[in-house]
Design a protein around this motif. Sequence first.
Motif, PDB file in Angstrom:
ATOM      1  N   THR A  45     -69.235 -30.822   9.998  1.00 22.07           N
ATOM      2  CA  THR A  45     -67.942 -31.440   9.701  1.00 22.07           C
ATOM      3  C   THR A  45     -66.952 -30.380   9.216  1.00 22.07           C
ATOM      4  OG1 THR A  45     -69.018 -33.525   9.073  1.00 22.07           O
ATOM      5  CG2 THR A  45     -66.749 -33.182   8.296  1.00 22.07           C
ATOM      6  N   ILE A  46     -65.717 -30.538   9.637  1.00 22.99           N
ATOM      7  CA  ILE A  46     -64.625 -29.729   9.088  1.00 22.99           C
ATOM      8  C   ILE A  46     -63.691 -30.661   8.326  1.00 22.99           C
ATOM      9  CG2 ILE A  46     -62.580 -28.349   9.611  1.00 22.99           C
ATOM     10  CD1 ILE A  46     -64.046 -27.166  11.979  1.00 22.99           C
ATOM     11  N   ILE A  47     -63.521 -30.373   7.036  1.00 22.50           N
ATOM     12  CA  ILE A  47     -62.540 -31.094   6.214  1.00 22.50           C
ATOM     13  C   ILE A  47     -61.267 -30.264   6.202  1.00 22.50           C
ATOM     14  CG2 ILE A  47     -61.961 -31.939   3.909  1.00 22.50           C
ATOM     15  CD1 ILE A  47     -64.946 -32.239   3.357  1.00 22.50           C
ATOM     16  N   ILE A  48     -60.160 -30.864   6.582  1.00 19.86           N
ATOM     17  CA  ILE A  48     -58.898 -30.136   6.587  1.00 19.86           C
ATOM     18  C   ILE A  48     -57.855 -30.926   5.794  1.00 19.86           C
ATOM     19  CG2 ILE A  48     -58.140 -31.098   8.808  1.00 19.86           C
ATOM     20  CD1 ILE A  48     -56.974 -28.200   9.339  1.00 19.86           C
ATOM     21  N   ILE A  49     -57.188 -30.220   4.885  1.00 16.67           N
ATOM     22  CA  ILE A  49     -56.175 -30.825   4.020  1.00 16.67           C
ATOM     23  C   ILE A  49     -54.815 -30.352   4.512  1.00 16.67           C
ATOM     24  CG2 ILE A  49     -55.383 -31.144   1.649  1.00 16.67           C
ATOM     25  CD1 ILE A  49     -58.251 -29.921   0.884  1.00 16.67           C
ATOM     26  N   THR A  50     -53.958 -31.297   4.896  1.00 14.70           N
ATOM     27  CA  THR A  50     -52.680 -30.964   5.515  1.00 14.70           C
ATOM     28  C   THR A  50     -51.510 -31.557   4.742  1.00 14.70           C
ATOM     29  OG1 THR A  50     -51.325 -31.274   7.519  1.00 14.70           O
ATOM     30  CG2 THR A  50     -52.970 -32.956   7.050  1.00 14.70           C
ATOM     31  N   ARG A 138     -66.681 -26.277  18.965  1.00 15.57           N
ATOM     32  CA  ARG A 138     -66.160 -27.637  19.069  1.00 15.57           C
ATOM     33  C   ARG A 138     -67.131 -28.714  18.588  1.00 15.57           C
ATOM     34  NH1 ARG A 138     -61.811 -28.453  22.825  1.00 15.57           N
ATOM     35  NH2 ARG A 138     -61.036 -26.483  23.695  1.00 15.57           N
ATOM     36  N   ASP A 139     -68.324 -28.332  18.228  1.00 17.86           N
ATOM     37  CA  ASP A 139     -69.363 -29.311  17.910  1.00 17.86           C
ATOM     38  C   ASP A 139     -69.275 -29.747  16.444  1.00 17.86           C
ATOM     39  OD1 ASP A 139     -71.511 -30.989  18.229  1.00 17.86           O
ATOM     40  OD2 ASP A 139     -73.020 -29.393  18.030  1.00 17.86           O
ATOM     41  N   TYR A 140     -68.197 -30.396  16.093  1.00 15.87           N
ATOM     42  CA  TYR A 140     -68.006 -30.843  14.709  1.00 15.87           C
ATOM     43  C   TYR A 140     -67.254 -32.168  14.694  1.00 15.87           C
ATOM     44  CZ  TYR A 140     -63.204 -29.166  15.333  1.00 15.87           C
ATOM     45  OH  TYR A 140     -61.925 -28.976  15.796  1.00 15.87           O
ATOM     46  N   GLN A 141     -67.364 -32.859  13.573  1.00 15.58           N
ATOM     47  CA  GLN A 141     -66.550 -34.043  13.312  1.00 15.58           C
ATOM     48  C   GLN A 141     -65.485 -33.674  12.284  1.00 15.58           C
ATOM     49  OE1 GLN A 141     -69.722 -36.995  12.368  1.00 15.58           O
ATOM     50  NE2 GLN A 141     -68.935 -38.113  14.149  1.00 15.58           N
ATOM     51  N   LEU A 142     -64.509 -34.556  12.128  1.00 16.22           N
ATOM     52  CA  LEU A 142     -63.345 -34.227  11.315  1.00 16.22           C
ATOM     53  C   LEU A 142     -63.196 -35.172  10.128  1.00 16.22           C
ATOM     54  CD1 LEU A 142     -60.663 -32.498  11.153  1.00 16.22           C
ATOM     55  CD2 LEU A 142     -59.575 -34.377  12.410  1.00 16.22           C
ATOM     56  N   VAL A 143     -62.779 -34.620   8.991  1.00 16.61           N
ATOM     57  CA  VAL A 143     -62.230 -35.394   7.879  1.00 16.61           C
ATOM     58  C   VAL A 143     -60.792 -34.917   7.689  1.00 16.61           C
ATOM     59  CG1 VAL A 143     -62.305 -35.849   5.401  1.00 16.61           C
ATOM     60  CG2 VAL A 143     -64.433 -35.816   6.728  1.00 16.61           C
ATOM     61  N   HIS A 144     -59.853 -35.812   7.920  1.00 13.73           N
ATOM     62  CA  HIS A 144     -58.421 -35.490   7.902  1.00 13.73           C
ATOM     63  C   HIS A 144     -57.798 -36.053   6.631  1.00 13.73           C
ATOM     64  CE1 HIS A 144     -54.138 -35.885   8.759  1.00 13.73           C
ATOM     65  NE2 HIS A 144     -54.265 -35.178   9.877  1.00 13.73           N
ATOM     66  N   ILE A 145     -57.298 -35.153   5.778  1.00  8.70           N
ATOM     67  CA  ILE A 145     -56.732 -35.552   4.491  1.00  8.70           C
ATOM     68  C   ILE A 145     -55.285 -35.082   4.402  1.00  8.70           C
ATOM     69  CG2 ILE A 145     -56.865 -35.214   1.982  1.00  8.70           C
ATOM     70  CD1 ILE A 145     -59.919 -34.746   2.419  1.00  8.70           C
ATOM     71  N   VAL A 161     -64.413 -34.686  -5.983  1.00  6.79           N
ATOM     72  CA  VAL A 161     -64.994 -35.796  -5.220  1.00  6.79           C
ATOM     73  C   VAL A 161     -65.477 -35.303  -3.860  1.00  6.79           C
ATOM     74  CG1 VAL A 161     -64.379 -37.891  -3.939  1.00  6.79           C
ATOM     75  CG2 VAL A 161     -63.800 -37.692  -6.360  1.00  6.79           C
ATOM     76  N   LEU A 162     -64.681 -34.478  -3.206  1.00  2.98           N
ATOM     77  CA  LEU A 162     -65.080 -33.932  -1.911  1.00  2.98           C
ATOM     78  C   LEU A 162     -66.379 -33.136  -2.043  1.00  2.98           C
ATOM     79  CD1 LEU A 162     -61.627 -32.692  -0.513  1.00  2.98           C
ATOM     80  CD2 LEU A 162     -62.778 -34.871  -0.095  1.00  2.98           C
ATOM     81  N   ILE A 176     -60.848 -26.449   5.074  1.00  7.25           N
ATOM     82  CA  ILE A 176     -59.651 -25.655   5.351  1.00  7.25           C
ATOM     83  C   ILE A 176     -58.473 -26.267   4.613  1.00  7.25           C
ATOM     84  CG2 ILE A 176     -58.014 -24.895   7.114  1.00  7.25           C
ATOM     85  CD1 ILE A 176     -60.367 -25.045   9.123  1.00  7.25           C
ATOM     86  N   ALA A 177     -57.819 -25.456   3.781  1.00  8.37           N
ATOM     87  CA  ALA A 177     -56.542 -25.847   3.184  1.00  8.37           C
ATOM     88  C   ALA A 177     -55.453 -25.351   4.124  1.00  8.37           C
ATOM     89  CB  ALA A 177     -56.382 -25.246   1.795  1.00  8.37           C
ATOM     90  N   SER A 178     -54.791 -26.272   4.800  1.00  8.61           N
ATOM     91  CA  SER A 178     -53.715 -25.905   5.718  1.00  8.61           C
ATOM     92  C   SER A 178     -52.400 -25.877   4.947  1.00  8.61           C
ATOM     93  CB  SER A 178     -53.630 -26.920   6.865  1.00  8.61           C
ATOM     94  OG  SER A 178     -52.522 -26.653   7.704  1.00  8.61           O
ATOM     95  N   GLY A 179     -51.688 -24.760   5.045  1.00  6.35           N
ATOM     96  CA  GLY A 179     -50.432 -24.690   4.309  1.00  6.35           C
ATOM     97  C   GLY A 179     -49.728 -23.367   4.505  1.00  6.35           C
ATOM     98  N   ASP A 180     -48.428 -23.414   4.562  1.00  7.88           N
ATOM     99  CA  ASP A 180     -47.609 -22.207   4.601  1.00  7.88           C
ATOM    100  C   ASP A 180     -47.077 -21.931   3.205  1.00  7.88           C
ATOM    101  OD1 ASP A 180     -48.051 -22.112   7.337  1.00  7.88           O
ATOM    102  OD2 ASP A 180     -46.218 -23.227   7.804  1.00  7.88           O
TER     103      ASP A 180
END
Length: 461
Positions: A45-50, A138-145, A161-162, A176-180
Motif C-alpha cells: 500500500t502507498i499512503i499519500i497525503i495531498t 504498480r503492484d500496490y493499493q492506495l490510501v488517499h488522504i 493513527v496511521l 508520501i507527503a505530497s507538497g510544494d
Amino acid sequence: MNFYLMPHPPIIIPAIGKGEELKLYKTTLACNQIAEEISKLKPQTIIIITPHGPMFSDAICILDDEKIEGDLSQFQCHDVKMSLTFDRELNELILNLSQNRNIPVVSVDQHLLKMYHRRFQLDHGVVVPLYFINEQYRDYQLVHITYAPLKDRQLYEFGMVLQEAVKQLDRQVVMIASGDLSHKLKEANMKYGEEFDRQFLNHLKKGELLELFELDKEVVYQAAECGLRSMKIMSGAMDGGKYEGNVLAYQCPFGVGYGTVKFNYLGVGIKGLKYIEKKPKIKAVSILQKENPYVYVARKALEDYFQQTKTLLTQEDLPSEMFVKRQGVFVSLKKQGQLRGCIGTIFPTTDCVATEIVRNAIAAATQDPRFMPVEEEELTELKVSVDVLTEPISCSKEMLNPKKYGVVVSCGMKKGVLLPDLEGIETVEEQLSIACRKAGIGETESYEIERFEVIRYQEGD
C-alpha cells in the motif's frame, strides 16, 4: 514504513513542460530515485497525503470506493492516466481509530462528492508523484488522504493513527507527503518564502520534525506553501522514531520551491504529542514578556480569560496614563493575516483605558458575531493590535482622510464606525460607503459625519 516528501509540479511531466521540465532536472532525478527505491521495497500500500483533493474545513478526507481514476487533462495533457484500487481494509481501520481518538475524519465516495458537484478523481497532488512511481512499480493499493486545516495536535495525532493502523494490519507501506514549498519566491517581497523554505528543509535534514510546529505563523502564511500540513501528519506517523532527512533535491526555477526528501530511520526517538500539547502555553508566556503595555494588557486579558482568572493590573506595571485617561478602544485579532475578531468602543464605557482594553479584548475573542469564538489553542497564532481613539468631532466630507482619520456615520439610531488606515481603503468615498453599509444606512439617506484619530499599538512595536 518508509517516508518521503515529494513535490507535485505538473510542469515536470514532459508532455506538459514541453522542454521547461528540463529546468527541474535534479528534481526529476530525485523523484526517479525514490521510485526506484519503492520498486525494491515492493509495498502493498502507498499512503499519500495531498493538499489538492476534496478538502473540508473541519475534517480530514479519506477517499474510499472500489477504484479511482485520474489524469492531467486539466493541464492539457491527455497522455498521463492511471486507475488504482483502494486499500479499503486499511481505510476502514484508519477511520475507526480516528473516531476512537475524536479526530474529525470523513470517508468520501463518488456518491457523496456528486452531491457537492465534485468529480471523484485523483488530483495532481497524487498523480504527479505516482507518475514517477508507476513507471517502475504498480503492484500496490492506495490510501488517499486530503489534509484539513485542523489544530496541530489533531494533525500529529492523526499521523499516529496511521502508524497504529499499519502496525495492526502488518502492512508493507510507503507513505508520501505530497507538497510544494513557498509559492512566493518571485514576488517583490520574497523574504518570507525564502526563509520558510530554508527553515523547513533544515529541520527535515536534521530530523527536527517537532520544530515544524514552531515555525513562525506569519512566515508560513506569507510563504503560501502547500506542504507543511502534509509533513505535520507524516511527523505523527514517525512518532517514537528518530529520523533524518536526505534532501535529494531543492529547486525553484518558476518561483515555487520544490523539495524532494527521503527519510532515513536512525533508531528510537521521542514521543512528540505531549510536547505539541504543551507548546502553546509556553509560547504565550514569551509573547507576553516582550510586548508594549497596551498590547500586553490585551493579550494578558485573553490569557487570563481562558485560565478563568481575573485580570489584575497595577500602576507599578503599566504607565499611569492607562489608569487616568478614559478613551474609546478597539481591539483587533488577526490569524495568519486574516481578521479573527474586532470589538471596540467609540466612547469610553469603563473607568480607564486599561479596563477598556481588557473588556474589548475578551469581547473581540468571544462576541464578534462574524466569527466563531476564539479557542485557547489559537492564542499563539493571533496577532493583537490595540487602537486608542480620540474623541470624535463633527466634520464635513472634505475634512476626511481615510489614512489619518477614522469615521463615524449616523442616521437616527443607525451608526457605523470605520477605523483609519485600513488595507484596501484608499478614498473618502470608499470609507464612507463601507461605514454606511455597516450601519445599514441607504444610499439616498442623509447622515451625519464625525471623525477621530487613533494611536495604534501592534505586537512587535
